[in-house]
Design a protein around this motif. Sequence first.
Motif, PDB file in Angstrom:
ATOM      1  N   PRO A   7       0.801  -1.242   0.000  1.00 49.01           N
ATOM      2  CA  PRO A   7       0.000   0.000   0.000  1.00 49.01           C
ATOM      3  C   PRO A   7       0.826   1.281   0.000  1.00 49.01           C
ATOM      4  O   PRO A   7       0.552   2.184  -0.808  1.00 49.01           O
ATOM      5  CB  PRO A   7      -0.854  -0.150   1.258  1.00 49.01           C
ATOM      6  N   PRO A   8       1.849   1.430   0.862  1.00 51.05           N
ATOM      7  CA  PRO A   8       2.615   2.689   0.808  1.00 51.05           C
ATOM      8  C   PRO A   8       3.299   2.919  -0.522  1.00 51.05           C
ATOM      9  O   PRO A   8       3.317   4.037  -1.043  1.00 51.05           O
ATOM     10  CB  PRO A   8       3.643   2.519   1.942  1.00 51.05           C
ATOM     11  N   HIS A   9       3.871   1.862  -1.086  1.00 55.95           N
ATOM     12  CA  HIS A   9       4.535   1.992  -2.379  1.00 55.95           C
ATOM     13  C   HIS A   9       3.535   2.306  -3.476  1.00 55.95           C
ATOM     14  O   HIS A   9       3.841   3.050  -4.417  1.00 55.95           O
ATOM     15  CB  HIS A   9       5.276   0.699  -2.709  1.00 55.95           C
ATOM     16  N   HIS A  10       2.360   1.736  -3.366  1.00 56.24           N
ATOM     17  CA  HIS A  10       1.326   1.981  -4.376  1.00 56.24           C
ATOM     18  C   HIS A  10       0.977   3.465  -4.426  1.00 56.24           C
ATOM     19  O   HIS A  10       0.946   4.085  -5.501  1.00 56.24           O
ATOM     20  CB  HIS A  10       0.079   1.154  -4.029  1.00 56.24           C
ATOM     21  N   VAL A  11       0.720   4.055  -3.264  1.00 58.89           N
ATOM     22  CA  VAL A  11       0.360   5.474  -3.213  1.00 58.89           C
ATOM     23  C   VAL A  11       1.530   6.339  -3.666  1.00 58.89           C
ATOM     24  O   VAL A  11       1.357   7.298  -4.431  1.00 58.89           O
ATOM     25  CB  VAL A  11      -0.074   5.833  -1.781  1.00 58.89           C
ATOM     26  N   HIS A  12       2.722   6.006  -3.190  1.00 60.69           N
ATOM     27  CA  HIS A  12       3.907   6.788  -3.563  1.00 60.69           C
ATOM     28  C   HIS A  12       4.104   6.790  -5.081  1.00 60.69           C
ATOM     29  O   HIS A  12       4.358   7.842  -5.694  1.00 60.69           O
ATOM     30  CB  HIS A  12       5.129   6.205  -2.859  1.00 60.69           C
ATOM     31  N   CYS A  13       4.005   5.604  -5.706  1.00 53.43           N
ATOM     32  CA  CYS A  13       4.197   5.510  -7.165  1.00 53.43           C
ATOM     33  C   CYS A  13       3.104   6.247  -7.910  1.00 53.43           C
ATOM     34  O   CYS A  13       3.365   6.906  -8.929  1.00 53.43           O
ATOM     35  CB  CYS A  13       4.230   4.039  -7.584  1.00 53.43           C
ATOM     36  N   PHE A  14       1.863   6.165  -7.414  1.00 57.11           N
ATOM     37  CA  PHE A  14       0.773   6.859  -8.102  1.00 57.11           C
ATOM     38  C   PHE A  14       1.016   8.362  -8.103  1.00 57.11           C
ATOM     39  O   PHE A  14       0.873   9.027  -9.140  1.00 57.11           O
ATOM     40  CB  PHE A  14      -0.559   6.529  -7.429  1.00 57.11           C
ATOM     41  N   LEU A  15       1.374   8.913  -6.955  1.00 56.68           N
ATOM     42  CA  LEU A  15       1.630  10.351  -6.882  1.00 56.68           C
ATOM     43  C   LEU A  15       2.832  10.744  -7.728  1.00 56.68           C
ATOM     44  O   LEU A  15       2.847  11.810  -8.358  1.00 56.68           O
ATOM     45  CB  LEU A  15       1.843  10.754  -5.424  1.00 56.68           C
ATOM     46  N   LEU A  16       3.858   9.887  -7.757  1.00 54.26           N
ATOM     47  CA  LEU A  16       5.049  10.184  -8.556  1.00 54.26           C
ATOM     48  C   LEU A  16       4.720  10.187 -10.043  1.00 54.26           C
ATOM     49  O   LEU A  16       5.094  11.111 -10.781  1.00 54.26           O
ATOM     50  CB  LEU A  16       6.141   9.161  -8.245  1.00 54.26           C
ATOM     51  N   PHE A  17       4.020   9.149 -10.516  1.00 51.23           N
ATOM     52  CA  PHE A  17       3.677   9.080 -11.937  1.00 51.23           C
ATOM     53  C   PHE A  17       2.732  10.208 -12.331  1.00 51.23           C
ATOM     54  O   PHE A  17       2.814  10.744 -13.443  1.00 51.23           O
ATOM     55  CB  PHE A  17       3.036   7.725 -12.262  1.00 51.23           C
ATOM     56  N   LEU A  18       1.836  10.573 -11.402  1.00 54.48           N
ATOM     57  CA  LEU A  18       0.943  11.698 -11.690  1.00 54.48           C
ATOM     58  C   LEU A  18       1.745  12.990 -11.799  1.00 54.48           C
ATOM     59  O   LEU A  18       1.460  13.833 -12.672  1.00 54.48           O
ATOM     60  CB  LEU A  18      -0.114  11.791 -10.581  1.00 54.48           C
ATOM     61  N   SER A  19       2.749  13.144 -10.946  1.00 57.28           N
ATOM     62  CA  SER A  19       3.606  14.333 -11.039  1.00 57.28           C
ATOM     63  C   SER A  19       4.356  14.368 -12.365  1.00 57.28           C
ATOM     64  O   SER A  19       4.527  15.435 -12.960  1.00 57.28           O
ATOM     65  CB  SER A  19       4.608  14.339  -9.871  1.00 57.28           C
ATOM     66  N   MET A  20       4.820  13.213 -12.825  1.00 56.90           N
ATOM     67  CA  MET A  20       5.482  13.159 -14.135  1.00 56.90           C
ATOM     68  C   MET A  20       4.520  13.558 -15.252  1.00 56.90           C
ATOM     69  O   MET A  20       4.870  14.334 -16.157  1.00 56.90           O
ATOM     70  CB  MET A  20       5.980  11.737 -14.412  1.00 56.90           C
ATOM     71  N   ALA A  21       3.305  13.023 -15.190  1.00 61.19           N
ATOM     72  CA  ALA A  21       2.354  13.241 -16.271  1.00 61.19           C
ATOM     73  C   ALA A  21       1.951  14.701 -16.396  1.00 61.19           C
ATOM     74  O   ALA A  21       1.642  15.166 -17.504  1.00 61.19           O
ATOM     75  CB  ALA A  21       1.120  12.370 -16.051  1.00 61.19           C
ATOM     76  N   VAL A  22       1.938  15.439 -15.275  1.00 59.73           N
ATOM     77  CA  VAL A  22       1.484  16.828 -15.338  1.00 59.73           C
ATOM     78  C   VAL A  22       2.650  17.801 -15.459  1.00 59.73           C
ATOM     79  O   VAL A  22       2.439  19.023 -15.477  1.00 59.73           O
ATOM     80  CB  VAL A  22       0.637  17.174 -14.090  1.00 59.73           C
ATOM     81  N   SER A  23       3.893  17.295 -15.522  1.00 60.57           N
ATOM     82  CA  SER A  23       5.050  18.182 -15.662  1.00 60.57           C
ATOM     83  C   SER A  23       5.049  18.851 -17.032  1.00 60.57           C
ATOM     84  O   SER A  23       4.569  18.287 -18.029  1.00 60.57           O
ATOM     85  CB  SER A  23       6.345  17.391 -15.471  1.00 60.57           C
TER      86      SER A  23
END
Length: 1525
Positions: free
Chosen positions: A911-927
């Motif tokens: 669960p922690p890694h799942h949330v961390h990766c989701f927020l990271l990939f979302l940050s990449m996508a909106v850069s």
Amino acid sequence: MAAVYSGISFKLKSKTTSWEDKLKLAHFAWISHQCFLPNKEQVLLDWARQSLVAFYKKKLELKEDIVERLWIYIDSILHSRKLQNLLRNGKTVNLQISLVKIINERVTEFSHSGSQRNICAVLSCCQGILSVPALAVIYTAKQELLVALLSQLCWSACRQLEGAPAAQLLEVIHLALGHYLLIQQQQVNPRRAFGDVTGHLFQPCLVLRNLLSGGTWTQAGQAQLRQGLSRDIKNQLETMLRGGIFRPELLSSYKEELLDQQQEDTRMGAMKNLLAPMDTMIAKLVSAGYCAPSLHATVVANSVALLYKLFIDSYSKEGNQLLCFQALPRLFGCLRISRLQEEQVEALSASDWTTELLAVEQLLSAVASSSIYNIAADRIRHGEAQFRFYRRLAELLINHSQAPVPAWFRCLKILINLNHLILEPYLDDLLASAWIDAEVTDFRTKKAQEALIHTLFQTYAKLRQVPRLFEEVLGVICRPAAEVMRQPVLASGPSTVLSACLLELPLSQILDTWSLVLEKIQSSVLPYLWSDADMALKLVSLSSLLHCIMFNMMSLDSSTPLPFIRRTQCIMERMLRELVQPLLALLLDPLGPEAELCLQKVSDSALLLSHTWVQVDTMFSLNCSQYHSVCGSWAGVAPEDSSFPSLLPGVEARHWKKIEMCIAQFNSLGRYCLEQLYLQKIKKTLMQTGFLSEEALQTVRCDAACIIGSGRESLNQRVTAFWDGHVGTVNASTYPVAHWHLIVSNLTILVSYLCPDDVRYLAGVLLRTLPMSKAQEGSVGEELGVTLGNVSRAVLHSPLFVEMQPLHSAFLMCMTGRCSSVLCSGAPNDQGLLSQKLPWLFEKDHTAVAHGENRFVKVGPEGVEPSGEIAQNLLCLVRSDFPIQLEEGQVESILGLLEVISTLQLDGLLPPHHVHCFLLFLSMAVSKLGHSCPSPLALKFLMTCYRLLGHLQRGRSARLVFRIVYASDIFEIVLTSLFKASGSLLTETDDPSWLEFLQVIGTFLEELMQMLVQMKLSVVLNFRKITACLSSYKLYTEVASGKQLENQKALSRQLLLVPLTKLCQVLGPYVKESRPSQEAPAVLCELLQRAMQHTGAVVQLCFPPGTQAQRFPVDLVTAVSVLLEADLSQQHCPDGRAEISQEADDMPPSRAALYQGVYVQVLSQLPALAGHGQSFQAALQFLTLFFLAPELHPQKNSVFISVFQSVGKVLADPAIPAQVMQDIEPHLRSLFTPMLEAATMEDFRLLMWHILQGLDISNMWKADLQAVLSAVTLLKLLLTCPLSGEKASLLWLACPQIVTALTLQNREACQEQSMSLTVVESILDVLAALLRQGEEAIGNPHHVSLAFSVLLTVPLQHVKPAERGSVFLRMHNVLFSILQCHPKVMLKAIPSFLNSFNRLLFSVMHEGRQKDKGSTDDLPVILECARLVERMYSHIAARAEDFTVFSPFMVAQYVSEVQKVTLYPAVKSLLQEGIYLILDLCIEPDVQFLRASLQPGARDVFKELYNDYLKYHKAKHEGEKRYAV
């Protein structure tokens, strides 16, 4: 006529007529039909011949160009069709010998001087003469002329290649050799044949063959040389040599010469003068001067092998073995290698050695393959004549070692196979030069060396003398030699060979060999270890050898005799006491720095032997209960000593500290073996302890940490070396690879006992060594061995990787950390803002994350609502100006990391890694993406991000994401960033990359909204926010005002259409399925109405009424279809509205008008869309939905007729490929079902009329295949739709006419030379469907029987292999339909049925036969056909009552056909399984009938078949019956 004749004759003979006019006149006389000359052809040919003869005899002076034109004139006559026709009609044209002689003279002149004057024309004339039998008789009648010509032609080809017309020359040689071989076969005088060959042809033919074989032509010749012609000439030359030198009549002369036998047969008196054919041949072969000195040795070497092969082929038969051998030393004496002992020549070069040894190899191969050498016969009858020769040859090869030459190894291998005693006296030198001291680097040479070593060990294993062989090996290793210069004794090749041999040896020989090695080390190495550095190197070699022996021996087990167990135990104790412990003791008091090399090698050997001893001791203890280990039980080890390997008895813990300090100085074999000892200790601890105590657990953790820490420094270096996987080759350069391989191979054991720091370290190494780019992957894949890159790649792709959760999580955090650092580098001046707004980019506390203490996730009850802080931060950054801007290099760097992440199983993250990766990939996508980033790269980057986000939101921990961020917030963040990004994209609206990007975005958004519905996450709240978000974009205002938008705004319109479409697509079914009593559906229905209004407005702007587009965009058609489907679902809304709501007055035209406009456009563009699968599917989906809304149908025209006409245009379009037509059939089928339901009887009659018109035979006569195919496809679609009532009656009423038409169409299609396979396959499909569905409707048996004529017409023999499977399957389906659905017809149609079935059977047999040449690429298709035949046999056997009478005839047909071919085993097996079922139907009289009536050959086949049937099939069947109820 006479005047014409006298005028031409006079002018040709006149001295006053110029030669220019004479040639023109002669040419005119030859080609003109108005010139009448008695025997004109002969007259003109004689005139030209006489002129040339006079010129070459100096009786006439001519210019050079006149001479050339005379040759060309003769050549044109010889090659003219007119002359060919005259000769074919029996007219005689005589060539004079004088012409042939001057041709031979010109060829001789060309051969000697290289003069190319007129040579092309001369060769062409020669070719013209030799290619016509009636003209070639001038050569065949005078054999000496042909021999002279052939000799000079060969010399010309050999000597004058520069600028010579090589291709033309070879063509003439080919023709001349063909004529000479015919003469040679008819020659009754062997002496003359032998003389012609040896006197004139032997030398030039051998040189020519060498040039053709060796590729030594010049560049000009190579370009013109044709491989097929070259091969044919070589075969002719070999045939000529055999027919001239090795004739059967010369056998007695060879015996007299080689065996000193005097012939008593008086009939051989004519041969008395031919006393020494072998000497004559060898004298010609070795004589100098007939070719260039640089070429002479090569010609002799290549010719020796050929001549010996021809000699054996001619005279090798029972009783002639000695004769065949006696020729060997004589021919071998021609080689320079044979005179090395006499020192008559200087040392040979490397290329000379290769050539000579290849010849020797071919000579020995001929001996081995012809069974010339019989050991007993040679010893008893011939006094070991052969043996002595082979031994001298072996001595020569050993004394002149040529390890770089593969043929040298192969020669020795053949000698060993002939008789191992040949090399017995030189065994030590053989082992030294071919293995221990050999420097072999070339791949082919390594393979030859491996084959020799394998043969050596296999031979001595059969003789049960492996210890004797190892004794020699040990002696060679211990010889005084520069050990540093030696390659590892057990490199990859020799080690593999030795391992395979040792596995097959009996235990007694293994133990003997083991003892030998121990004794050798004790006696020859240990006493001199510190005094001689070479001895330390020899110790490593002997230790590697001992390791290989012990690791590849058969293990002791409960079945091993007790004496062997005791002996093994004694050897183990002795090895530990006398070898391992003394070596380890030497490491306790090492000498000074000057002995560093010696210390390293001693430590390598000591640790290798320790590791080997422990591994073998453990294996014996596990497998054999009677073996008692010296180690005893490990449980008594004190906890404080657990940091050291205590598996080795007799070495105290304090001593291990010193040993480790000594080993730590070197990255070599010793350190690797120490890691193996620690690993073995861990395994034994885990095996012997049922429940790990805290002390034992701590011990295992310490040992695991020691293994990881041992090679930490070496893995930090950039290593590109590769390792062959064998312990003996571990050194300073390969140690990092071996160390990493050891860790990776045992990760499943180690990872559970590693501390978090070590796990993170391993993850870092894995990331660092993983090949990121395609170039790196290619370089790794090309290496022949183990590398850091391919080991890491294997971990990444292993299914066990995800099971090792700590390492998997640590690796993922390493990847995300690398991605975060790249993202942060995109905002160098805003690090404070990032840390405040995007704190997950700076998350470094991986330990906390690993234990589930993520600051963003607090696991609580289901009702906990997201705080909204994260979403607001992201929205604020995206709406303003996102601080992170990525340039091209940064995007490529992140893409490489994301591709690696894509291979991981993201749906199973913690669960922690799942949330961390989701927020990271979302940050990449909106850069933000910088201007340096091209649009294709930007689209690829965004698609990768959203695909990964899609994986995560489908994962099992996806609910946690929505606890910290609302789904509607994610929706708004994504869309806001996408609209900003689309403004900077330089791409077209129809670009494939852009369309794929829209599809990826649509999939992500649809899944996001589906998650809302499935998880019931505040559905109304989230959908209200999503709808409001879509309504708030400025783009919508621009759309509503109808402004002229440029390309960027067109992209934005397309982008906006995607979420609107997906919103309607998700909300529509949800609202439709909701209960009307609930309050939420009413709200959602209202939201759906708003979404539909927005979607309709955007669609109308993208496609205003009255516009014509070349092709409908797939997203636009899909949007309209979704909108229409949502409108149709409105009847389920709580307020009961069933009609489509009308829009406000100030909005664009109503959706009803929009649907009707799109309907018109789709109908007009449907044929153009057929080649575009997605667009065509979307158009058909719209038409299907349009049929379900009758209120939208136009009043004037029938929708059925309009759609049917449009579909008819699609089917009748010849530009659409057949494969595309097959692909669109399923989509047409989904359209036809509602069409036929809504169709009136008039509509259905129109459809039937169209089908029957298309099946009219006149269409095939007019070659209108598309009309026929269109009708057949419509009929196929019609049969897949459910019909009832009058429509079904009308169809089956027309069925007889349809079947008849199909029969005629199939016959016409199959008669065409270029058979239309698509038409035939479609007809077979329709026929099978008609027969299946018309089981009760088809009343006339005749119409069913017509199907047999269709099957008999299909030309299976003309079908391409790739298409055979599909045609075969369709024919099988038709037969099966008749058999299963029309039993009454089968009662009278069994013969026709069997005729059709036999065509399939015979086709399989014909195609499934084993061919002399060709590949087996078609075998899978043939096997599928054979399975269908077997299946049909089973269907026939199931109808036993109908086929019992015919069963013997079916067997007879099978047997008669199968005897003609040799089938592939797999095909034969399948067909036999089928015919066994038919044999089950045969009673004993049937079997007797078959035995009596079959032909002799077929009878034998049936006998074998029936015996196999009784043995394999019937016996099994009877056995199964016993257990049946």
